[in-house]
Scaffold this active site. Structure first.
Site, PDB file in Angstrom:
ATOM      1  N   ALA A  35     -20.592  23.170 -15.226  1.00  0.00           N
ATOM      2  CA  ALA A  35     -21.246  22.440 -16.205  1.00  0.00           C
ATOM      3  C   ALA A  35     -22.013  22.920 -17.340  1.00  0.00           C
ATOM      4  O   ALA A  35     -21.909  22.436 -18.414  1.00  0.00           O
ATOM      5  CB  ALA A  35     -21.970  21.398 -15.531  1.00  0.00           C
ATOM      6  N   TYR A  36     -22.975  23.813 -17.095  1.00  0.00           N
ATOM      7  CA  TYR A  36     -23.660  24.514 -18.066  1.00  0.00           C
ATOM      8  C   TYR A  36     -22.723  25.375 -19.109  1.00  0.00           C
ATOM      9  O   TYR A  36     -22.887  25.162 -20.212  1.00  0.00           O
ATOM     10  CB  TYR A  36     -24.464  25.282 -17.562  1.00  0.00           C
TER      11      TYR A  36
END
Length: 218
Positions: A131-132
């Site tokens: 996600a990052y």
């Protein structure tokens, strides 16, 4: 002298940046979501304005940028395991900052990303790290596609060591450590560098003085 809006104004890099902007005769405007940060940041010489990155819309960002000549996006969802905040802060916060800058008539925009964000992710990558990376990658893609005078700085492994004033800056570099203080010095430097517009640079610790690195980076 110009006002520089710092999105994520209480972050570790942002607090170094406030100091560097004051030294370079700019007026830092720290955008933060908590009133409790005001005294600390005003003590460092920043004007403080409230902005909730996750809950407010692009129009609120534009209002927060009023009177500023440039925006620096330094916000991040933090080191915790909350994958959702990577999207709402790192990506959506950047997208709203880009649109807010456009609405406010601000063309200069500098974004802090991270090195290696365009590299393919292994199949076993954890959900939070995925996600990052996806948030940072997509934020950079959106900024590069915008009509703003953008610069993207992609630091390596951040440390809290004292500033060295010496860095490596190039389109691609092997990942290495770099101090948060040196990242802030580069951000302050590129704001005044026309040649940095339209450039995406990796930033690592190195042996070249910051001003010289900005002047010669390819």
């Amino acid at each position: 002298m110009s006002r520089i809006a710092i999105v994520g104004g209480h972050g570790q890099i942002a607090r170094h940046l406030i100091h560097d902007l004051r030294r370079s005769d700019h007026d830092p405007v720290a955008l933060v979501r908590k009133e409790e940060y005001r005294a600390e940041l005003e003590g460092k010489g920043a004007e403080v304005r409230l902005l909730d990155i996750e809950r407010q819309d692009a129009a609120a960002f534009a209002a927060a940028f009023a009177g500023c000549e440039a925006v620096v996006f330094t916000a991040g969802g933090g080191p915790d395991g909350n994958a959702e905040r990577k999207r709402t802060v790192d990506l959506e916060g950047s997208l709203k900052s880009i649109e807010g800058a456009r609405m406010a008539g601000i063309s200069r925009f500098v974004q802090v990303s991270a090195s290696g964000m365009d590299d393919p992710l292994p199949a076993h990558t954890g959900a939070v790290w995925r996600a990052y990376v996806e948030a940072k990658r997509d934020a950079d893609i959106a900024l590069r596609a915008s009509d703003l005078d953008w610069t993207i700085i992609r630091p390596g492994i951040l440390t809290d060591d004292p500033a060295t004033g010496l860095v490596s800056l190039a389109a691609e570099l092997p990942k290495a450590d770099v101090t948060r203080a040196d990242v802030a010095a580069v951000l302050a430097g590129v704001l005044d560098s026309r040649r940095s517009i339209g450039r995406q640079w990796d930033l690592m610790g190195g042996d070249t003085p910051v001003a010289e690195a900005i002047a010669s980076a390819s």
